[in-house]
Design a protein around this motif. Structure first.
Motif, mmCIF file in Angstrom:
data_model
loop_
_atom_site.group_PDB
_atom_site.id
_atom_site.type_symbol
_atom_site.label_atom_id
_atom_site.label_comp_id
_atom_site.label_asym_id
_atom_site.label_seq_id
_atom_site.Cartn_x
_atom_site.Cartn_y
_atom_site.Cartn_z
ATOM 1 N N ILE A 197 53.190 19.072 67.790
ATOM 2 C CA ILE A 197 54.295 19.762 67.118
ATOM 3 C C ILE A 197 53.778 21.057 66.518
ATOM 4 N N SER A 198 54.496 22.154 66.733
ATOM 5 C CA SER A 198 54.144 23.393 66.045
ATOM 6 C C SER A 198 55.419 24.161 65.720
ATOM 7 N N TYR A 199 55.385 24.913 64.630
ATOM 8 C CA TYR A 199 56.552 25.669 64.201
ATOM 9 C C TYR A 199 56.101 26.978 63.577
ATOM 10 N N THR A 200 56.692 28.045 64.039
ATOM 11 C CA THR A 200 56.448 29.358 63.444
ATOM 12 C C THR A 200 57.790 29.957 63.078
ATOM 13 N N ALA A 201 57.855 30.658 61.946
ATOM 14 C CA ALA A 201 59.159 31.077 61.444
ATOM 15 C C ALA A 201 59.103 32.413 60.719
ATOM 16 N N ASN A 202 60.264 33.043 60.621
ATOM 17 C CA ASN A 202 60.458 34.178 59.730
ATOM 18 C C ASN A 202 60.829 33.605 58.370
ATOM 19 N N VAL A 203 59.966 33.812 57.413
ATOM 20 C CA VAL A 203 60.120 33.173 56.105
ATOM 21 C C VAL A 203 60.322 34.214 55.022
ATOM 22 N N LYS A 204 61.323 33.985 54.191
ATOM 23 C CA LYS A 204 61.571 34.834 53.025
ATOM 24 C C LYS A 204 61.832 33.926 51.832
ATOM 25 N N GLU A 205 61.091 34.140 50.758
ATOM 26 C CA GLU A 205 61.239 33.345 49.537
ATOM 27 C C GLU A 205 61.154 31.850 49.824
ATOM 28 N N ASN A 206 60.167 31.490 50.654
ATOM 29 C CA ASN A 206 59.873 30.095 51.000
ATOM 30 C C ASN A 206 61.010 29.412 51.769
ATOM 31 N N VAL A 207 61.811 30.215 52.457
ATOM 32 C CA VAL A 207 62.893 29.674 53.290
ATOM 33 C C VAL A 207 62.783 30.281 54.684
ATOM 34 N N ASP A 208 62.861 29.417 55.704
ATOM 35 C CA ASP A 208 62.850 29.911 57.082
ATOM 36 C C ASP A 208 64.271 30.329 57.468
ATOM 37 N N THR A 209 64.444 31.618 57.743
ATOM 38 C CA THR A 209 65.761 32.125 58.148
ATOM 39 C C THR A 209 65.924 32.109 59.663
ATOM 40 N N SER A 210 64.808 32.059 60.384
ATOM 41 C CA SER A 210 64.805 31.854 61.837
ATOM 42 C C SER A 210 63.429 31.346 62.223
ATOM 43 N N GLY A 211 63.363 30.624 63.334
ATOM 44 C CA GLY A 211 62.076 30.082 63.721
ATOM 45 C C GLY A 211 62.077 29.458 65.098
ATOM 46 N N ILE A 212 60.871 29.196 65.597
ATOM 47 C CA ILE A 212 60.679 28.611 66.920
ATOM 48 C C ILE A 212 59.779 27.387 66.790
ATOM 49 N N MET A 213 60.301 26.250 67.240
ATOM 50 C CA MET A 213 59.514 25.021 67.259
ATOM 51 C C MET A 213 59.141 24.698 68.697
ATOM 52 N N VAL A 214 57.897 24.285 68.908
ATOM 53 C CA VAL A 214 57.443 23.843 70.226
ATOM 54 C C VAL A 214 57.019 22.379 70.121
ATOM 55 N N LEU A 215 57.644 21.545 70.938
ATOM 56 C CA LEU A 215 57.272 20.138 71.030
ATOM 57 C C LEU A 215 56.624 19.918 72.394
ATOM 58 N N GLU A 216 55.427 19.358 72.382
ATOM 59 C CA GLU A 216 54.698 19.138 73.630
ATOM 60 C C GLU A 216 54.752 17.661 74.015
ATOM 61 N N TYR A 217 55.126 17.421 75.272
ATOM 62 C CA TYR A 217 55.159 16.089 75.857
ATOM 63 C C TYR A 217 54.258 16.095 77.092
ATOM 64 N N PRO A 218 53.806 14.949 77.541
ATOM 65 C CA PRO A 218 52.983 14.922 78.752
ATOM 66 C C PRO A 218 53.730 15.556 79.939
ATOM 67 N N GLY A 219 53.258 16.690 80.396
ATOM 68 C CA GLY A 219 53.825 17.332 81.574
ATOM 69 C C GLY A 219 54.885 18.375 81.318
ATOM 70 N N PHE A 220 55.430 18.441 80.092
ATOM 71 C CA PHE A 220 56.466 19.453 79.828
ATOM 72 C C PHE A 220 56.480 19.866 78.360
ATOM 73 N N ARG A 221 57.177 20.971 78.101
ATOM 74 C CA ARG A 221 57.273 21.532 76.756
ATOM 75 C C ARG A 221 58.730 21.765 76.394
ATOM 76 N N ALA A 222 59.036 21.614 75.119
ATOM 77 C CA ALA A 222 60.369 21.924 74.605
ATOM 78 C C ALA A 222 60.248 23.063 73.604
ATOM 79 N N VAL A 223 60.964 24.155 73.844
ATOM 80 C CA VAL A 223 60.963 25.319 72.963
ATOM 81 C C VAL A 223 62.322 25.383 72.276
ATOM 82 N N LEU A 224 62.323 25.227 70.960
ATOM 83 C CA LEU A 224 63.563 25.082 70.194
ATOM 84 C C LEU A 224 63.690 26.235 69.205
#
Length: 350
Positions: A197-224
């Protein structure tokens, strides 16, 4: 079911549009003193039995189930109190602010043999259930790309220093817990717990206003992708080596999808095979094209609450445990992701 609704905000107003189709024995509503007049009007407009401003008094009544539709940071406190007084709990997403809180609620509910259910519309949507059956036709999965970007009407005010709960980390706000949570549920409901699991975000005042999460599974990836500071068309796809699925709407309200087979080269021609699904019920259509139509066109909350009511009235603990397993995985992912982005809630310090 005798239901007690906690809150009088937008999600409650949405829920009340389907309440006449759910055949509850009684429905009461709890509000703050500040929102008392609004709650009384709601009760009159929707023929609710009673209104409360005192939660303890509501819990002493004959309601058997509480629907927690309050800001995120209040979910745990109000759900726990309901369970301790012997009430079943249906709680809006995200069920809790932290994974620790989720585990505590789960163990308490199981010990008392009460129902604890997270209200996430997607799991009972007919088109999502149909999509589960069609995943095997995609071949080997490679990518899942989901995007829920919706510019918030409260974003400008937030930039000017006025914080609604969704933009306040003290109240467990942020886009991951507000919108991207649906994308996470979509993936976990299909494939379970990821290996990374990984998550990177645009953060302002400790709040993510937009972001991208990547979930890795055997053989494929989910980009959210989730955003409340930008907006785009809903571009969602599940991609495999033989075909892909397109969903041109938020997955939380999906009423259809298209299953599109990869190009086939035949001589000098390219043959595209498309199968379109729109919702409940198959129709017999010649050849390989199948149309999946929505016969009822119910609101998304109708499907979930119809199932919740059935589960509770029939003591279907097996189904509850299935949903709790999804909620547990999602809760873990959300906390791991936001901490990756350096976001901490007040609830983390308790």
């Amino acid at each position: 079911m005798r239901l007690g609704i906690l809150g009088s905000g937008k999600i409650v107003e949405e829920f009340l549009t389907v309440i006449d189709k759910l055949d509850f024995e009684s429905v009461d509503i709890l509000s703050t003193e500040k929102s008392k007049e609004k709650a009384e009007k709601i009760a009159k407009d929707f023929n609710l039995r009673d209104t409360y401003t005192d939660y303890d008094k509501m819990l002493k009544s004959d309601i058997d189930t509480v629907y927690v539709a309050l800001p995120n940071f209040l979910h745990f406190e109000y759900a726990k109190k309901a369970i301790l007084t012997g009430k079943n709990v249906i709680c809006e997403k995200p069920i809790t602010s932290t994974f620790r809180e989720f585990i505590e609620l789960k163990e308490l509910a199981l010990k008392k043999k009460l129902f604890l259910i997270e209200a996430v519309t997607i799991h009972e949507m007919p088109s999502y259930i149909s999509l589960k059956e069609k995943i095997k036709e995609l071949g080997d999965l490679k990518l899942i790309c989901l995007n829920y970007s919706q510019y918030s009407s409260r974003y400008n005010a937030f930039m000017e220093g006025k914080k609604a709960p969704v933009f306040d980390y003290h109240k467990s706000g942020g886009v991951l817990y507000d919108l991207n949570v649906y994308n996470v549920n979509f993936v976990v409901g299909l494939f379970g717990k990821p290996v990374k699991i990984s998550y990177t975000a645009n953060v302002k005042e400790n709040v993510d206003t937009s972001g991208i999460m990547v979930l890795e599974y055997p053989g494929f990836r989910a980009v959210l992708v989730g955003a409340k500071d930008t907006e785009t068309g809903f571009i969602n796809a599940v991609e495999g080596t033989k075909a892909h699925i397109e969903i041109n709407m938020p997955v939380s309200r999906m009423t259809g999808y298209k299953l599109i087979y990869n190009k086939k080269i035949s001589g000098n021609s390219i043959d595209y095979e498309n199968i379109e699904y729109k919702n409940t019920g198959y129709e017999n259509i010649e050849h390989e094209d199948i149309e999946y139509k929505d016969k009822d066109k119910h609101h998304a909350m109708y499907y979930e609450f119809t199932e919740f009511k059935r589960m509770i009235e029939n003591k279907d603990y097996e189904k509850m445990n299935e949903l709790l397993s999804i909620s547990e995985t999602v809760s873990y992912i959300l906390e791991k992701g936001r901490k990756d982005a350096g976001i901490y809630f007040d609830a983390d310090m308790k």
